[in-house]
Design an enzyme around this catalytic site. Structure first.
Site, PDB file in Angstrom:
ATOM      1  N   ASP A 235       0.818  -1.208   0.000  1.00 23.82           N
ATOM      2  CA  ASP A 235       0.000   0.000   0.000  1.00 23.82           C
ATOM      3  C   ASP A 235       0.853   1.260   0.000  1.00 23.82           C
ATOM      4  OD1 ASP A 235       0.723  -0.928   2.635  1.00 23.82           O
ATOM      5  OD2 ASP A 235      -0.484   0.688   3.461  1.00 23.82           O
TER       6      ASP A 235
ATOM      7  N   GLU B  77      -0.495  -1.727   5.382  1.00 25.34           N
ATOM      8  CA  GLU B  77       0.480  -1.578   6.466  1.00 25.34           C
ATOM      9  C   GLU B  77       0.406  -0.199   7.099  1.00 25.34           C
ATOM     10  OE1 GLU B  77       3.599  -0.521   8.833  1.00 25.34           O
ATOM     11  OE2 GLU B  77       3.552   0.355   6.823  1.00 25.34           O
TER      12      GLU B  77
END
Length: 402
Positions: free
Chosen positions: A83, A141
Site C-alpha cells: 500500500d 500496512e
C-alpha cells in the site's frame, strides 16, 4: 556456502533491471489501505507470468504465493507490503504517481518488486529447495493494518512457515547508504492512537468567567501528558506521547464548547503500553474535571512491538555478512516507528531488516520516508533480492538449518 552466496548475488544482478522495471510500474499506481485493485492485478499478472500459484485474501486485496521445492522440508515466509500513502507526489520522476493525492512515499513499491523478483528466481531454481517459500503480499500496512486480517484468514497456514523475514527500505534509522541494519529483540515500537474530546461551556471571549474554556483545559492536558514520559517512566524506559492535532473554536471572540485532540503513543513493551494507555485517560479526565469540564478518551491499539528473534536474526545476518561484509550495521537502539510486521513476528520467529537506500531529489536533498519528495536508490535493490534468495537457498538446502 561460498558458491551459493555468489550465485545469489549473480541471480539478483541478472534480474536487477526487472526489479527496477516492476518498482517503477508499481510506483505509478499507488493505492491506499485495504483497497488495492490495480496493485494486486499487477502482482497477479507477474505471478502468472512467472508460473507461480497464489491465493487471494481480504476480498482480493492480498495475495499469498507459495513455491514448493523438490522435496519436503521447512517453510520460509517472505513478507512484502503493497500500500501507499495519501501524499501528493512532488518528485518530478518520469514514473511518478498517476493517482492524484496518492504516492508510494514509504518504499512499499520496492518491497513488492523485490519480493516478486525473489519469487521468480526461486521458482526457476526450486529443484534446489527442500521445503517451501511463501510470499505474503499485504495491503494496509500504513493503517488500518493488513497483517492481522491476513493472519485471521489463514495466510500463515498450509504450509505454516517455520520462519518469516522482511525488509524495509528508505531511512527509518540513520545508517550509511547501501547498508543493511540488524537488531535483536525490540526493533520497532507499538503504535497506538488516542483521541480526547474536551467538553466545556462556550461563550463570549470577553466574558471568560461565564464559560468553562475547553481550549485552556486542552492546553493543560497537553502539558500533563508529557509528564507521563518525563516523570512517570524510568529515564531508561523508551516511550513517547505526541499530541499531533488540536481542533476547536470558530472565531476570535467565541470560546467553544468542545476541543478535539488527536495523538499517538509508542512504547517498547506491553507493561509500559498498558500504563501509558491508562494514564492518558486518567490525566485527561482529571484535569478536565479540575477545571469544571469533562474529557472522554478513546485509545486504539494498532500494532504491537516488533520483536526480532535473536537466533534467526543472527542466522540471516551471518548469511548477509558473507554477501556484503562491509555493509552490516548493528543497530543499538530501536526506532519508535511502528510496523504491522510485528503481528507475524508474534506468531512465528523471524527477522525484519532495514536497507538504507534514500536517493537525492532533484534539489540534491535526501528526503525521508513519508515526504512528498521521497525517492529510493534503485541500485541497491539487488542487495535485498540477494539476501532473501541466499537465505532461502541456505535454509532449504538438504542440510536444513536448525
Amino acid at each position: 556456502m561460498k558458491t551459493m552466496t555468489l550465485d545469489a548475488v549473480k541471480l539478483a544482478k541478472d534480474n536487477e533491471n526487472l526489479t527496477i522495471e516492476m518498482r517503477r510500474a508499481l510506483h505509478q499506481i499507488p493505492e491506499l489501505e485495504l483497497e488495492l485493485p490495480e496493485t494486486v492485478a499487477y502482482v497477479k499478472r507477474k505471478l502468472d507470468e512467472f508460473g507461480i500459484a497464489y491465493r487471494e485474501l481480504i476480498n482480493g486485496n492480498a495475495l499469498v504465493a507459495t513455491i514448493y521445492g523438490a522435496e519436503e522440508g521447512k517453510c520460509l515466509a517472505i513478507r512484502a507490503d503493497m500500500d501507499a500513502l495519501p501524499v501528493t507526489e512532488e518528485t518530478g520522476l518520469e514514473f511518478a504517481s498517476t493517482h492524484p493525492g496518492n504516492m508510494h512515499a514509504c518504499g512499499h513499491d520496492s518491497h513488492t518488486a523485490i519480493a516478486l523478483t525473489v519469487a521468480k528466481i526461486l521458482n526457476e531454481h526450486k529443484d534446489a529447495l527442500h521445503g517451501a517459500v511463501k510470499f505474503i503480499f499485504q495491503p494496509g500496512e500504513e493503517i488500518p493494518g493488513g497483517a492481522k486480517p491476513m493472519i485471521d484468514e489463514g495466510a500463515l497456514e498450509n504450509p505454516r512457515p517455520d520462519y518469516i523475514m522482511g525488509m524495509h527500505g528508505g531511512s527509518l534509522i540513520d545508517m550509511p547508504r547501501g547498508s543493511i541494519g540488524f537488531k535483536d529483540n525490540e526493533l520497532m515500537a507499538s503504535m497506538d492512537r488516542f483521541s480526547i474530546t474536551v467538553k466545556g461551556i462556550g461563550g463570549h471571549g470577553a466574558n471568560p468567567q461565564k464559560t468553562v474554556d475547553p481550549i485552556i483545559i486542552a492546553g493543560e492536558i497537553l502539558l500533563g501528558l508529557q509528564k507521563i514520559i518525563s516523570r512517570e517512566l524510568s529515564p531508561v524506559d523508551r516511550a513517547l506521547v505526541s499530541v499531533c492535532k488540536i481542533e476547536g473554536g470558530s472565531s476570535q471572540n467565541i470560546i467553544p464548547d468542545e476541543v478535539h485532540m488527536l495523538g499517538t503513543a509508542r512504547t517498547l513493551n506491553e507493561t509500559t503500553r498498558d500504563m501509558v494507555e491508562r494514564r492518558i485517560g486518567e490525566i485527561a479526565s482529571g484535569i478536565a474535571t479540575t477545571y469544571g469540564g469533562s474529557a472522554t478518551t478513546v485509545y486504539e491499539r494498532f500494532y504491537p512491538v516488533l520483536n526480532n528473534d535473536p537466533e534467526f536474526t543472527h542466522y540471516v545476518k551471518g548469511i548477509t555478512s558473507k554477501l556484503y561484509p562491509d555493509d552490516i550495521v548493528d543497530m543499538e537502539v530501536p526506532t519508535m516507528g511502528g510496523e504491522d510486521m510485528a503481528f507475524y513476528l508474534r506468531e512465528i520467529p523471524g527477522t525484519f531488516m532495514f536497507l538504507s537506500n534514500l536517493a537525492p531529489a532533484k534539489d540534491g536533498v535526501c528526503y525521508p520516508n513519508h515526504n512528498a519528495k521521497f525517492d529510493l536508490d534503485e541500485s541497491t535493490f539487488y542487495k535485498s533480492v540477494s539476501i532473501f534468495v541466499a537465505t532461502a537457498l541456505d535454509m532449504l538446502k538438504a542440510e536444513v538449518h536448525q
